[in-house]
Scaffold this active site. Structure first.
Site, PDB file in Angstrom:
ATOM      1  N   ASP A 161      40.772  40.141  40.670  1.00 24.43           N
ATOM      2  CA  ASP A 161      41.482  39.454  39.543  1.00 24.43           C
ATOM      3  C   ASP A 161      41.184  39.668  38.283  1.00 24.43           C
ATOM      4  O   ASP A 161      40.553  40.601  38.061  1.00 24.43           O
ATOM      5  CB  ASP A 161      40.885  37.859  39.991  1.00 24.43           C
ATOM      6  CG  ASP A 161      39.545  37.694  39.825  1.00 24.43           C
ATOM      7  OD1 ASP A 161      38.843  38.672  39.621  1.00 24.43           O
ATOM      8  OD2 ASP A 161      39.056  36.692  40.348  1.00 24.43           O
ATOM      9  N   ASN A 207      33.437  25.798  43.298  1.00 27.98           N
ATOM     10  CA  ASN A 207      34.591  25.057  44.170  1.00 27.98           C
ATOM     11  C   ASN A 207      35.026  25.656  45.131  1.00 27.98           C
ATOM     12  O   ASN A 207      35.988  25.274  45.766  1.00 27.98           O
ATOM     13  CB  ASN A 207      35.944  24.628  42.997  1.00 27.98           C
ATOM     14  CG  ASN A 207      36.343  26.079  42.590  1.00 27.98           C
ATOM     15  OD1 ASN A 207      35.776  26.991  42.943  1.00 27.98           O
ATOM     16  ND2 ASN A 207      37.371  25.923  41.698  1.00 27.98           N
ATOM     17  N   HIS A 214      35.979  28.827  45.291  1.00 21.30           N
ATOM     18  CA  HIS A 214      37.101  29.682  45.139  1.00 21.30           C
ATOM     19  C   HIS A 214      36.640  31.173  45.607  1.00 21.30           C
ATOM     20  O   HIS A 214      35.387  31.596  45.360  1.00 21.30           O
ATOM     21  CB  HIS A 214      38.017  29.699  43.704  1.00 21.30           C
ATOM     22  CG  HIS A 214      36.800  30.324  42.748  1.00 21.30           C
ATOM     23  ND1 HIS A 214      37.283  30.166  41.425  1.00 21.30           N
ATOM     24  CD2 HIS A 214      35.850  31.103  42.511  1.00 21.30           C
ATOM     25  CE1 HIS A 214      36.437  30.486  40.643  1.00 21.30           C
ATOM     26  NE2 HIS A 214      35.678  31.267  41.423  1.00 21.30           N
ATOM     27  N   GLU A 265      41.992  29.635  44.137  1.00 17.45           N
ATOM     28  CA  GLU A 265      41.564  28.190  43.893  1.00 17.45           C
ATOM     29  C   GLU A 265      41.827  27.156  45.049  1.00 17.45           C
ATOM     30  O   GLU A 265      42.614  27.446  45.757  1.00 17.45           O
ATOM     31  CB  GLU A 265      42.193  27.693  42.394  1.00 17.45           C
ATOM     32  CG  GLU A 265      41.738  28.618  41.341  1.00 17.45           C
ATOM     33  CD  GLU A 265      40.341  28.431  40.834  1.00 17.45           C
ATOM     34  OE1 GLU A 265      39.395  28.229  41.403  1.00 17.45           O
ATOM     35  OE2 GLU A 265      40.138  28.775  39.485  1.00 17.45           O
TER      36      GLU A 265
HETATM   37  P1  PGA Z   1      29.391  34.272  38.981  1.00 18.77           P
HETATM   38  O1  PGA Z   1      31.092  33.880  39.405  1.00 18.77           O
HETATM   39  O2  PGA Z   1      29.178  35.387  39.567  1.00 18.77           O
HETATM   40  O3  PGA Z   1      29.615  34.279  37.689  1.00 18.77           O
HETATM   41  O4  PGA Z   1      28.720  33.027  39.503  1.00 18.77           O
HETATM   42  C1  PGA Z   1      31.379  33.812  40.786  1.00 18.77           C
HETATM   43  C2  PGA Z   1      32.955  33.409  40.874  1.00 18.77           C
HETATM   44  O5  PGA Z   1      33.305  32.302  40.276  1.00 18.77           O
HETATM   45  O6  PGA Z   1      33.443  33.906  41.758  1.00 18.77           O
END
Ligand code: PGA
Length: 244
Positions: free
Chosen positions: A69, A140, A142, A147
């Site tokens: 992404d 959440n 995702h 999302e």
């Molecule tokens: P993080 O993010 O590795 O910074 O915890 C992971 C994500 O949101 O997919």
């Protein structure tokens, strides 16, 4: 409490699997396609891959990478862009050819968006599909920026970021209101098409999402739960999901 030893062990194990897969492909004159994630979680893995490049002659010349992404609207040089992140934490330190690196663009004109997203999918398929996909997970649930509400058959597309995602990114951007509102993300279908998946999640704040993803119903309210449909996912965590 986060266990650095456990995290380092996961990073070493995944890096070694990637090393072996790259070497195997090389012997057959083939390439390996890696799906890559950003965020703090995969950084130890990228450090280990860099170490293997520097100390064990691991070459990435036969590797293609596709990132999950990118935020819409940020310049690629912005310190929070995923282009910047990937170069800083991995690509600037290994010998991957620039032409082999694919990251969704942050600057696609709306009129070209649909073709751009279809093109991203097409590039992946033309290279034989993703061999190994690295994933983090949001609180959440995702995966990439799929999302809550994302369908299990979604493909690469533009998506509005969820308020929890924006809240978690707020400090990096200097406040909630400065977090980009949209991103381009690979879809759940794109991710589920990968041959092998490593989902990394470190810290108790990820425990509920992981627990629901593995043990809960399969639902678009928690997109990571769609991984239950995949038969080759390794969940690399530093907590026990059987405790409260
Ligand atoms: P993080 O993010 O590795 O910074 O915890 C992971 C994500 O949101 O997919």
């Amino acid at each position: 409490m986060i266990s650095q030893d456990t995290i380092d062990n996961h990073a070493k194990l995944i890096a070694f699997q990637i090393f072996t897969a790259i070497e195997q492909k090389k012997q057959n004159n083939e390439h390996l396609v890696l799906g890559l994630a950003t965020g703090s979680t995969p950084i130890p893995l990228y450090q280990e891959l860099i170490r293997l490049h520097q100390e064990a002659n691991l070459s990435f010349e036969n590797v293609y990478t596709f990132n999950l992404d990118e935020y819409c609207g940020l310049s690629e040089n912005h310190s929070e862009s995923y282009h910047y992140f990937m170069h800083k934490h991995l690509f600037d330190h290994i010998d991957i050819p620039t032409k082999n690196i694919f990251i969704p663009s942050s600057k696609v004109e709306p009129v070209f968006l649909k073709d751009y997203c279809v093109g991203y999918e097409k590039h992946i398929q033309e290279l034989g599909g993703i061999d190994i996909q690295i994933l983090g997970i949001g609180r959440n649930g995702h995966i990439g920026f799929n999302e809550p509400g994302s369908s299990g058959v979604s493909i690469t597309r533009k998506i509005e970021l969820h308020h929890i995602t924006k809240r978690d990114a707020a400090s990096a951007f200097g406040g909630f209101d400065f977090v980009p509102t949209h991103a381009i993300t690979m879809g759940m279908k794109t991710i589920l098409s990968a041959k092998q998946i490593y989902l990394m999640a470190f810290g108790e704040n990820k425990k509920q999402a992981i627990k629901q993803a593995i043990l809960g119903d399969i639902t678009d309210e928690l997109p990571a739960s769609f991984l239950q449909h995949h038969n080759n996912v390794s969940y690399c965590v530093d907590f026990n999901i059987n405790t409260k």
